[in-house]
Design a protein around this motif. Structure first.
Motif, mmCIF file in Angstrom:
data_model
loop_
_atom_site.group_PDB
_atom_site.id
_atom_site.type_symbol
_atom_site.label_atom_id
_atom_site.label_comp_id
_atom_site.label_asym_id
_atom_site.label_seq_id
_atom_site.Cartn_x
_atom_site.Cartn_y
_atom_site.Cartn_z
ATOM 1 N N ALA A 18 -17.609 5.971 4.813
ATOM 2 C CA ALA A 18 -17.751 7.113 3.903
ATOM 3 C C ALA A 18 -19.165 7.269 3.349
ATOM 4 O O ALA A 18 -19.591 8.387 3.085
ATOM 5 C CB ALA A 18 -16.756 6.978 2.750
ATOM 6 N N ILE A 19 -19.899 6.177 3.165
ATOM 7 C CA ILE A 19 -21.234 6.310 2.566
ATOM 8 C C ILE A 19 -22.134 7.209 3.410
ATOM 9 O O ILE A 19 -22.711 8.163 2.883
ATOM 10 C CB ILE A 19 -21.874 4.923 2.311
ATOM 11 C CG1 ILE A 19 -21.173 4.237 1.138
ATOM 12 C CG2 ILE A 19 -23.369 5.071 1.991
ATOM 13 C CD1 ILE A 19 -21.682 2.853 0.815
ATOM 14 N N PRO A 20 -22.240 6.974 4.716
ATOM 15 C CA PRO A 20 -23.075 7.902 5.508
ATOM 16 C C PRO A 20 -22.554 9.336 5.454
ATOM 17 O O PRO A 20 -23.346 10.276 5.316
ATOM 18 C CB PRO A 20 -22.966 7.354 6.931
ATOM 19 C CG PRO A 20 -22.489 5.962 6.797
ATOM 20 C CD PRO A 20 -21.712 5.880 5.536
ATOM 21 N N ALA A 21 -21.231 9.491 5.528
ATOM 22 C CA ALA A 21 -20.669 10.843 5.523
ATOM 23 C C ALA A 21 -20.987 11.539 4.202
ATOM 24 O O ALA A 21 -21.386 12.708 4.177
ATOM 25 C CB ALA A 21 -19.159 10.786 5.748
ATOM 26 N N ALA A 22 -20.818 10.818 3.091
ATOM 27 C CA ALA A 22 -21.074 11.433 1.788
ATOM 28 C C ALA A 22 -22.566 11.725 1.620
ATOM 29 O O ALA A 22 -22.950 12.734 1.033
ATOM 30 C CB ALA A 22 -20.582 10.513 0.667
ATOM 31 N N TRP A 23 -23.410 10.842 2.158
ATOM 32 C CA TRP A 23 -24.853 11.099 2.124
ATOM 33 C C TRP A 23 -25.147 12.430 2.799
ATOM 34 O O TRP A 23 -25.836 13.284 2.260
ATOM 35 C CB TRP A 23 -25.616 9.973 2.833
ATOM 36 C CG TRP A 23 -27.053 10.309 3.072
ATOM 37 C CD1 TRP A 23 -28.086 10.137 2.201
ATOM 38 C CD2 TRP A 23 -27.628 10.909 4.256
ATOM 39 N NE1 TRP A 23 -29.262 10.586 2.752
ATOM 40 C CE2 TRP A 23 -29.006 11.079 4.015
ATOM 41 C CE3 TRP A 23 -27.106 11.332 5.467
ATOM 42 C CZ2 TRP A 23 -29.873 11.637 4.958
ATOM 43 C CZ3 TRP A 23 -27.958 11.887 6.404
ATOM 44 C CH2 TRP A 23 -29.327 12.039 6.141
ATOM 45 N N ALA A 24 -24.580 12.598 3.995
ATOM 46 C CA ALA A 24 -24.848 13.814 4.761
ATOM 47 C C ALA A 24 -24.385 15.044 4.002
ATOM 48 O O ALA A 24 -25.107 16.038 3.908
ATOM 49 C CB ALA A 24 -24.143 13.737 6.113
ATOM 50 N N MET A 25 -23.201 14.959 3.409
ATOM 51 C CA MET A 25 -22.666 16.146 2.752
ATOM 52 C C MET A 25 -23.399 16.455 1.447
ATOM 53 O O MET A 25 -23.567 17.609 1.082
ATOM 54 C CB MET A 25 -21.177 15.983 2.518
ATOM 55 C CG MET A 25 -20.428 16.012 3.823
ATOM 56 S SD MET A 25 -18.694 16.252 3.613
ATOM 57 C CE MET A 25 -18.180 14.607 3.284
ATOM 58 N N ALA A 26 -23.836 15.413 0.755
ATOM 59 C CA ALA A 26 -24.484 15.649 -0.533
ATOM 60 C C ALA A 26 -25.946 16.073 -0.366
ATOM 61 O O ALA A 26 -26.444 16.888 -1.135
ATOM 62 C CB ALA A 26 -24.388 14.401 -1.407
ATOM 63 N N PHE A 27 -26.627 15.533 0.632
ATOM 64 C CA PHE A 27 -28.068 15.764 0.693
ATOM 65 C C PHE A 27 -28.508 16.656 1.837
ATOM 66 O O PHE A 27 -29.641 17.133 1.833
ATOM 67 C CB PHE A 27 -28.816 14.430 0.743
ATOM 68 C CG PHE A 27 -28.593 13.618 -0.488
ATOM 69 C CD1 PHE A 27 -29.091 14.054 -1.710
ATOM 70 C CD2 PHE A 27 -27.859 12.448 -0.446
ATOM 71 C CE1 PHE A 27 -28.877 13.326 -2.854
ATOM 72 C CE2 PHE A 27 -27.640 11.716 -1.596
ATOM 73 C CZ PHE A 27 -28.147 12.158 -2.800
ATOM 74 N N VAL A 28 -27.668 16.860 2.814
ATOM 75 C CA VAL A 28 -27.996 17.811 3.870
ATOM 76 C C VAL A 28 -26.841 18.797 3.986
ATOM 77 O O VAL A 28 -26.162 18.857 5.004
ATOM 78 C CB VAL A 28 -28.233 17.114 5.220
ATOM 79 C CG1 VAL A 28 -28.944 18.059 6.178
ATOM 80 C CG2 VAL A 28 -29.069 15.858 5.044
ATOM 81 N N ALA A 78 -29.342 14.089 12.006
ATOM 82 C CA ALA A 78 -28.943 12.791 11.459
ATOM 83 C C ALA A 78 -27.652 12.953 10.665
ATOM 84 O O ALA A 78 -26.738 12.142 10.776
ATOM 85 C CB ALA A 78 -30.041 12.236 10.560
ATOM 86 N N ALA A 79 -27.567 14.022 9.872
ATOM 87 C CA ALA A 79 -26.381 14.243 9.056
ATOM 88 C C ALA A 79 -25.137 14.379 9.922
ATOM 89 O O ALA A 79 -24.092 13.820 9.615
ATOM 90 C CB ALA A 79 -26.568 15.486 8.189
ATOM 91 N N ARG A 80 -25.291 15.125 11.007
ATOM 92 C CA ARG A 80 -24.131 15.297 11.884
ATOM 93 C C ARG A 80 -23.668 13.950 12.423
ATOM 94 O O ARG A 80 -22.477 13.653 12.467
ATOM 95 C CB ARG A 80 -24.486 16.233 13.032
ATOM 96 C CG ARG A 80 -23.947 17.638 12.832
ATOM 97 C CD ARG A 80 -23.989 18.413 14.133
ATOM 98 N NE ARG A 80 -25.347 18.603 14.614
ATOM 99 C CZ ARG A 80 -26.155 19.567 14.178
ATOM 100 N NH1 ARG A 80 -25.732 20.411 13.259
ATOM 101 N NH2 ARG A 80 -27.375 19.684 14.636
ATOM 102 N N LEU A 81 -24.634 13.120 12.764
ATOM 103 C CA LEU A 81 -24.311 11.809 13.298
ATOM 104 C C LEU A 81 -23.589 10.953 12.249
ATOM 105 O O LEU A 81 -22.640 10.247 12.539
ATOM 106 C CB LEU A 81 -25.610 11.132 13.732
ATOM 107 C CG LEU A 81 -25.465 9.958 14.667
ATOM 108 C CD1 LEU A 81 -25.006 10.451 16.031
ATOM 109 C CD2 LEU A 81 -26.803 9.237 14.795
ATOM 110 N N MET A 82 -24.065 11.047 11.013
ATOM 111 C CA MET A 82 -23.525 10.205 9.943
ATOM 112 C C MET A 82 -22.117 10.613 9.545
ATOM 113 O O MET A 82 -21.328 9.815 9.073
ATOM 114 C CB MET A 82 -24.403 10.324 8.694
ATOM 115 C CG MET A 82 -25.843 10.064 8.955
ATOM 116 S SD MET A 82 -26.119 8.348 9.102
ATOM 117 C CE MET A 82 -26.739 8.034 7.476
ATOM 118 N N ILE A 83 -21.830 11.894 9.699
ATOM 119 C CA ILE A 83 -20.548 12.384 9.234
ATOM 120 C C ILE A 83 -19.487 12.231 10.318
ATOM 121 O O ILE A 83 -18.290 12.202 10.033
ATOM 122 C CB ILE A 83 -20.703 13.860 8.797
ATOM 123 C CG1 ILE A 83 -19.698 14.188 7.716
ATOM 124 C CG2 ILE A 83 -20.594 14.805 9.943
ATOM 125 C CD1 ILE A 83 -19.959 15.540 7.128
#
Lengths: 276, 334, 290
Positions: free
Chosen positions: A90-100, C9-14
């Motif tokens: 979840a940390i990477p996913a939440a990072w992506a959603m919050a900051f990008v 990167a975001a797509r990859l992370m999510i």
């Protein structure tokens, strides 16, 4: 602005609140008290509140007869394991959603939430059969998988609301300073979000510890956590109140303590940020 | 070295064109200020240079090399943010050392450079504190410290003083200018405050709605604004812009005259009006003169001890040699 | 902020989260749908055959289904009524200035952290047991006949147990919402001459409306799936008196091994839950923009 409150009013409010608080808490208190009684004292009529022979023998018996610590350990492995794996995803996913954030970020968030709305009983049969066929039935691995998945939306959401509060500037500064994405998340975001991550962790352990649909349906004996272990007392053995109480006290004590620490974050986590 | 060239750089957010294609060259060692009203695209332009946003078209060259697709960290630029963007969980020392740590410098080298920067910025006694324990000015210095240890080819400042109170702002303004003199590194500085622009810049870039209105030294902009926008934006108090019959007398659409180029007299002059609000600064007095029939109010600068009061009749005489003239497009006429 | 690099990167992370949840949703759901059209009993392996919609027909015309539907509604409605009314009152009380507010909060929130099986067993045995439960002692002291709660008022008893678990949740959320009410608003109303009851009705309650809606929706989602409390207290009985939809599907699939029928029931449960979910998602979705 606050103003002077009459002492009389404050006294009445205090008395009323303490009385109601005590009544609500009483079943727990009674369970804890009963766990220190002998079986005879436990069913004594009229009931004995504080004046009985305090004993620890119930705790010993519970452990001896049912191998309490094995179930306790199952609960720990399942709740902590599913929470840590959930956080790592979840940390990477939440990072992506919050900051990008993109055009579809909101849709993705809502969709994740919608998976949480799926009634477990709707997918009980296929999961049960898949687990039976893959040998995951009554294993801790199986439960960790299920609990990770059912709580993942909550973890992502909680982290998302916490991350949103961190200024994007700081992450950009790290990027300018030459941090790679990994360093940015590891050295800048995560340490700054420690309070949020900690409360997410705490709440999620609580939810996983108390989960009582999948743990009851997917375990038999080997991997049974405390929820299932306690349920086994619904047989006539449950009539041994003192032992039931001892087992119950041990099952709820760790979570009760964690829960008291995380009660403020609980609101945010369980309402998906709708109430702060 | 730090020569930055923007070649037809443009930025669109979806269908909205924030910055139409523009060209600009920032010479090595120059102190360039982007100034303009909020929403004019000056911060976006800075972020394009930093690499925090992708350009939608055109090319950015740093020291002659195409940097358009280069990651922010690899451009050799350092940025100071409006919010300072300090890492709250690290001490001042760790904050300043962060870019060095990311670059993989040894602990020893990191320490040496951090101590050096701290000495320059008067932060030596605060190295083991956290940002939360510092005042606004100190935080600002830490942010600058974090930028200078990298020895970048150019510094980017995004409204760095806007969170400071007025007194500190003046002090920090001097410190940054001093730093520029000492390092002689290119600095690109974004602000909405034309006073900061005038006092600090070698070269000012006035932006409006994403377009460059004028590029020039502070005094060039003051003396020869290219259009009414620059004329109104540079200088404090603002230039009086007069349209209509009075402008027609001079054969143009608009005339502009700065408050400091108008003489005030209680007896006689070109224009007649009534004193409205007067602002006494001690050294100067600003009168807002009403009912002149020229504009809503004409601002005039007079000496500190002029004995005029609300409602008094006054006569104004503009210095014809200092008058600016603009055509119907708002462009300057020489 | 966003460059092409950071977006990819975001797509990859999510993607791990999205892929896992997608799998978790689609695989079991499609299997449930598939099983629901089969005649499939675990006791007769290898005998699976296409059954069309007959599973749905049998499930939906089973009198037990109507009992379960009614029980589900009674359980959800009863618990909601108790926890909302009780929660608002408790929140108001806890919002008053008092000594030891923190301790009271801790006492009130505690039941929420008790695992369902424990609370069900404790209530069943130590409180509601007609011979040795505390209520029986209390009744005897008052000179009344002990009452066998789970035999004679099984649904009421379960509502009581579940309400005890959820009252803290409602209270905590309503209290949080109440504390975000600007006290100047109340003071302005007081200056305007509104007495306390009117201030509550016209200022406090509208302010709580949103929080109350959220509590209703979230609790409904969880209450539709109440299971452990029923399993350890009544096993759905006596008869079908406490069988809710969740328990009915469980009984059909894992006690009677009727995979087809259970799956059809599962689909029905999903449809019902989705109706609630849509409202909840709208509420929360609005909040996302704010």
């Amino acid at each position: 602005m606050a103003r002077a409150v009459t002492n009389r009013r404050k006294t009445i409010a205090t008395a009323a609140a303490w009385t109601i608080g005590f009544l609500i808490f009483f079943p727990i208190l009674w369970t804890v008290l009963t766990s220190f009684k002998s079986e005879a004292d436990a069913i004594a009529s009229p009931p004995k509140f504080l004046f009985f022979d305090w004993t620890l023998e119930n705790y010993a018996t519970v452990q001896e007869r049912s191998n309490y610590f094995r179930h306790f350990w199952n609960s720990v492995v399942i709740s902590v394991g599913s929470t840590l794996i959930g956080l790592a995803i979840a940390i990477p996913a939440a990072w992506a959603m919050a900051f990008v954030p993109g055009k579809r970020t909101k849709d993705v968030l809502m969709w994740m939430l919608s998976t949480k709305m799926l009634p477990p009983v709707g997918v009980l049969v296929p999961i049960y059969l898949i687990f039976r066929d893959t040998g995951l039935l009554d294993t801790r691995t199986g439960l960790v998988i299920v609990l990770t998945l059912i709580n993942l939306p909550i973890i992502v959401w909680m982290l998302y609301t916490y991350f949103k509060e961190i200024p994007a500037d700081i992450l950009e500064a790290a990027r300018m300073d030459g941090a790679s994405l990994r360093s940015e998340i590891l050295y800048v975001l995560t340490p700054m979000a420690v309070p949020g991550i900690a409360s997410t962790l705490l709440l999620n352990i609580i939810l996983a510890w108390n989960e009582a649909f999948w743990t009851l349906n997917l375990t038999a004996a080997k991997a049974a956590p405390l929820t299932a272990f306690i349920a086994s007392y619904s047989s006539p053995e449950g009539l041994f109140y003192a032992k039931l109480s001892a087992a119950s006290t041990m099952a709820i004590a760790p979570i009760l303590i964690m829960g008291w620490f995380s009660q403020k974050q609980l609101v945010r986590g369980l309402t998906f940020g709708a109430v702060k | 070295m730090g020569r930055i060239t923007l070649d037809k750089v443009a930025k669109r957010f979806g269908d909205v064109e924030v910055i139409p294609p523009l060209d600009l060259t920032i010479e090595d060692g120059e102190f360039v200020v982007f100034v303009g009203p909020s929403g004019c695209g000056k911060s976006t332009l800075l972020r394009l240079i930093a690499g925090l946003e992708d350009v939608s078209g055109g090319q950015i060259r740093i020291d002659g090399k195409d940097a358009t697709a280069v990651q922010p960290a690899k451009r050799g630029l350092a940025m100071v943010f409006q919010s300072y963007a300090l890492y709250p969980h690290m001490t001042v020392r760790k904050n300043i050392a962060f870019p060095l740590r990311m670059a993989g410098l040894s602990q020893q080298e990191q320490d040496k450079k951090v101590e050096g920067a701290a000495a320059v910025l008067n932060l030596t006694n605060y190295l083991d504190r956290r940002p939360g324990q510092l005042s606004g000015g100190q935080r600002q210095r830490v942010a600058i410290g974090r930028a200078i240890v990298r020895e970048p080819s150019a510094f980017l400042f995004d409204e760095p003083l806007s969170n400071l109170d007025a007194a500190l702002r003046v002090g920090m303004r001097l410190e940054i200018s001093e730093l520029h003199n000492r390092l002689a590194t290119t600095m690109v500085y974004v602000t909405h405050d034309q006073v900061e622009a005038m006092t600090m810049a070698d070269k000012i870039v006035v932006l409006n709605a994403g377009r460059i209105e004028q590029v020039g030294s502070p005094l060039e902009l003051y003396h020869r604004p290219r259009n009414t926008f620059v004329a109104g934006f540079i200088g404090s108090p603002k230039m009086n812009l007069i349209e209509g019959a009075e402008a027609a007398k001079h054969g143009v659409a608009t005339i502009g005259i700065r408050p400091e180029h108008i003489a005030v007299s209680p007896e006689s002059g070109t224009w007649k009006g009534k004193v409205g609000v007067s602002e006494h600064l001690g050294s100067d007095t600003f009168f807002h003169v009403l009912d002149t029939g020229l504009a809503d109010a004409i601002t005039v600068r007079a000496g500190g001890e002029v004995d005029l009061h609300h409602g008094d009749t006054v006569y104004l005489s503009p210095d014809a040699a200092k008058m600016h003239r603009f055509d119907t497009e708002g462009l300057r006429i020489e | 902020m966003a460059t092409k690099a950071s977006r990819s990167a975001a797509r990859l992370m999510i993607s791990p989260a999205v892929i896992l949840l997608l799998a978790w949703m689609i695989v079991p759901l499609s299997l449930t749908l598939y099983f629901s059209t089969l005649r499939y009993n675990l006791l007769m392996p290898g005998m699976e055959e296409w059954a069309g919609f007959s599973n749905y027909y049998y499930f939906l015309t089973d009198p037990a289904f109507f009992d379960a539907l009614r029980n589900t509604l009674v359980l959800v409605g009863g618990v909601l009524a108790i926890t909302i009314v009780g929660g608002v009152l408790l929140a108001i009380l806890l919002d008053q200035p008092m000594w030891g507010q923190g301790v009271v909060r801790v006492l009130v929130i505690a039941p929420f952290f008790v695992m369902p099986t424990v609370s069900a067993l404790v209530w069943k045995n130590m409180f509601m047991n007609p011979v040795s439960g505390l209520f029986a002692s209390l009744f005897k002291t008052l000179g009344l006949q002990p009452f066998d709660f789970l035999a004679h008022a099984p649904m009421f008893s379960i509502i009581l147990i579940v309400s005890w678990q959820w009252l803290p949740f409602a209270t905590l959320i309503l209290l949080t919402a109440m504390q975000s009410l600007d006290s100047e608003q109340l003071e302005a109303a007081e200056m305007d001459g509104a007495p306390p009851l009117k201030r509550f009705w016209f200022i406090t309650l509208p302010h709580l409306a949103r929080a109350i809606t959220v509590v209703i929706l979230i609790q409904t989602i969880f209450l539709l799936s109440v299971f452990a409390e029923i399993l350890v207290t009544t096993n759905g009985g006596p008869g079908t008196a406490t069988t809710n939809l969740t328990y009915l599907v469980y009984a059909q699939s894992l006690l009677q091994f009727d995979v087809g029928g259970g799956s059809a029931g599962g689909v029905v449960a999903i449809v019902l839950a989705n109706i609630v979910a849509i409202f909840l998602m709208r509420m929360i979705g609005k909040n996302l923009d704010a």
